[in-house]
Scaffold this motif. Structure first.
Motif, PDB file in Angstrom:
ATOM      1  N   GLN A 144      52.887  38.748  50.159  1.00 48.73           N
ATOM      2  CA  GLN A 144      54.097  38.207  51.223  1.00 48.73           C
ATOM      3  C   GLN A 144      54.226  37.702  52.844  1.00 48.73           C
ATOM      4  N   SER A 145      52.941  36.978  52.736  1.00 51.64           N
ATOM      5  CA  SER A 145      52.888  35.871  53.248  1.00 51.64           C
ATOM      6  C   SER A 145      52.754  34.676  53.314  1.00 51.64           C
ATOM      7  N   VAL A 146      51.403  34.404  51.316  1.00 58.81           N
ATOM      8  CA  VAL A 146      51.144  33.116  51.466  1.00 58.81           C
ATOM      9  C   VAL A 146      52.996  32.450  51.449  1.00 58.81           C
ATOM     10  N   LYS A 147      52.358  30.888  50.821  1.00 55.68           N
ATOM     11  CA  LYS A 147      53.872  29.677  50.645  1.00 55.68           C
ATOM     12  C   LYS A 147      53.419  29.923  49.533  1.00 55.68           C
ATOM     13  N   PHE A 148      52.330  29.490  48.940  1.00 54.82           N
ATOM     14  CA  PHE A 148      52.867  29.508  47.641  1.00 54.82           C
ATOM     15  C   PHE A 148      51.312  30.107  46.876  1.00 54.82           C
ATOM     16  N   ALA A 149      51.286  29.810  45.421  1.00 54.55           N
ATOM     17  CA  ALA A 149      50.638  30.937  44.520  1.00 54.55           C
ATOM     18  C   ALA A 149      50.295  29.912  43.913  1.00 54.55           C
ATOM     19  N   VAL A 150      48.783  29.787  43.117  1.00 52.54           N
ATOM     20  CA  VAL A 150      48.180  29.116  41.714  1.00 52.54           C
ATOM     21  C   VAL A 150      48.051  29.738  40.979  1.00 52.54           C
ATOM     22  N   MET A 151      48.319  29.543  39.649  1.00 55.19           N
ATOM     23  CA  MET A 151      48.226  30.705  38.867  1.00 55.19           C
ATOM     24  C   MET A 151      47.875  29.809  37.672  1.00 55.19           C
ATOM     25  N   PHE A 152      47.085  30.385  36.599  1.00 52.50           N
ATOM     26  CA  PHE A 152      46.082  29.539  35.193  1.00 52.50           C
ATOM     27  C   PHE A 152      46.719  30.212  34.111  1.00 52.50           C
ATOM     28  N   PRO A 153      47.739  28.684  33.790  1.00 55.31           N
ATOM     29  CA  PRO A 153      48.568  29.510  32.376  1.00 55.31           C
ATOM     30  C   PRO A 153      48.279  29.986  31.276  1.00 55.31           C
ATOM     31  N   ARG A 154      46.509  28.645  30.639  1.00 53.03           N
ATOM     32  CA  ARG A 154      46.170  29.324  30.316  1.00 53.03           C
ATOM     33  C   ARG A 154      45.534  30.076  29.509  1.00 53.03           C
ATOM     34  N   SER A 155      45.390  31.111  30.642  1.00 49.23           N
ATOM     35  CA  SER A 155      44.235  32.324  30.484  1.00 49.23           C
ATOM     36  C   SER A 155      45.134  33.602  30.423  1.00 49.23           C
ATOM     37  N   SER A 156      46.230  33.765  31.402  1.00 51.19           N
ATOM     38  CA  SER A 156      46.702  34.950  32.033  1.00 51.19           C
ATOM     39  C   SER A 156      48.117  34.687  31.617  1.00 51.19           C
ATOM     40  N   LYS A 157      48.795  34.217  30.720  1.00 51.50           N
ATOM     41  CA  LYS A 157      49.867  34.101  30.361  1.00 51.50           C
ATOM     42  C   LYS A 157      51.456  34.890  30.123  1.00 51.50           C
ATOM     43  N   SER A 158      50.574  36.381  30.017  1.00 54.69           N
ATOM     44  CA  SER A 158      50.950  37.370  29.920  1.00 54.69           C
ATOM     45  C   SER A 158      51.521  38.050  31.787  1.00 54.69           C
ATOM     46  N   ARG A 159      50.353  37.943  32.622  1.00 53.40           N
ATOM     47  CA  ARG A 159      50.282  38.133  33.976  1.00 53.40           C
ATOM     48  C   ARG A 159      51.084  37.373  34.809  1.00 53.40           C
ATOM     49  N   ILE A 160      51.067  35.806  34.222  1.00 56.33           N
ATOM     50  CA  ILE A 160      52.195  35.002  35.078  1.00 56.33           C
ATOM     51  C   ILE A 160      53.879  35.362  34.744  1.00 56.33           C
ATOM     52  N   VAL A 161      54.042  35.628  33.471  1.00 53.55           N
ATOM     53  CA  VAL A 161      55.751  35.900  33.540  1.00 53.55           C
ATOM     54  C   VAL A 161      55.577  37.143  33.703  1.00 53.55           C
ATOM     55  N   MET A 162      54.927  38.530  33.617  1.00 48.44           N
ATOM     56  CA  MET A 162      54.867  39.337  34.796  1.00 48.44           C
ATOM     57  C   MET A 162      54.907  39.167  36.390  1.00 48.44           C
ATOM     58  N   PHE A 163      54.742  38.481  36.499  1.00 45.59           N
ATOM     59  CA  PHE A 163      54.473  37.791  38.218  1.00 45.59           C
ATOM     60  C   PHE A 163      55.671  37.259  38.562  1.00 45.59           C
ATOM     61  N   LEU A 164      56.291  36.882  37.577  1.00 48.83           N
ATOM     62  CA  LEU A 164      57.232  35.735  37.874  1.00 48.83           C
ATOM     63  C   LEU A 164      58.536  36.583  37.547  1.00 48.83           C
ATOM     64  N   ARG A 165      58.982  37.288  36.992  1.00 46.65           N
ATOM     65  CA  ARG A 165      59.800  38.489  36.527  1.00 46.65           C
ATOM     66  C   ARG A 165      60.275  39.107  37.775  1.00 46.65           C
TER      67      ARG A 165
END
Length: 204
Positions: A144-165
């Motif tokens: 709820q608070s952060v301005k930026f979230a940093v993800m690492f797509p080479r190791s957690s693709k499915s989680r990032i897809v769910m996050f974007l959704r």
């Protein structure tokens, strides 16, 4: 994800900052982790030339035992007092604080959440490194608070897809395409959470 390169990424970030900023103008970096004594990724920040700029706080069980203090006293003296003294205008990194010595996780979480809520008033930057953005009480305020979230797509693709959704409201098909594209460009992906929402890395 463990092994995704979170610590290495943040160390590289601060090494660029240290090299680009004159010593007298550098903001203090407070690095809180249960692995400050053993994580080799932190070695560049341990250079003597940054001794006046970087404060490492070891919150491991081993460090707690060495002091002979109880968790509450240790936290007050070695964590909270240091953050209170040096935290204004500082960078404060919480690296896997949930793995801290028994009895300290809840206190570290409260300090971290308070930092998220008050950081902008003190010109403080708060960074948390976690294995998963879905870590319950340890990450709910951050989303709820952060301005930026940093993800690492080479190791957690499915989680990032769910996050974007779920958090950026990107349709699944488009999210999959974006994550795949960013995974081929670099090992990290920055998501700007505030409007205007944006995705980028070093090559895009």
């Amino acid at each position: 994800n463990s092994g995704a390169g979170k610590t290495r990424w943040v160390v590289d970030l601060f090494m660029r900052y240290m090299r680009a900023t004159k010593p007298h103008a550098r903001r203090t970096l407070i690095y809180i982790s249960p692995e400050t004594a053993i994580d080799l990724s932190l070695k560049p920040l341990r250079s003597r030339k940054y001794a006046f700029n970087v404060i490492f706080i070891d919150v491991s069980q081993q460090e707690l035992r060495k002091t002979g203090m109880d968790a509450v006293s240790f936290f007050k003296t070695n964590v909270e007092d240091i953050v209170e003294k040096h935290g204004e205008t500082a960078f404060i990194v919480y690296d896997d604080f949930m793995d801290a010595a028994p009895g300290m996780e809840a206190m570290l979480r409260r300090l971290y959440i308070r930092g998220l809520r008050t950081a902008r008033h003190k010109k403080t930057s708060v960074i948390s490194l976690v294995h998963s953005y879905a870590s319950g009480k340890n990450t709910s305020q951050a989303l709820q608070s952060v301005k930026f979230a940093v993800m690492f797509p080479r190791s957690s693709k499915s989680r990032i897809v769910m996050f974007l959704r779920d958090h950026v409201h990107v349709p699944i098909a488009e999210a999959k395409e974006l994550v795949q594209r960013f995974a081929t460009l670099d090992r990290y992906l920055v998501i700007r959470m505030h409007s205007p929402v944006a995705l980028y890395n070093s090559k895009y």
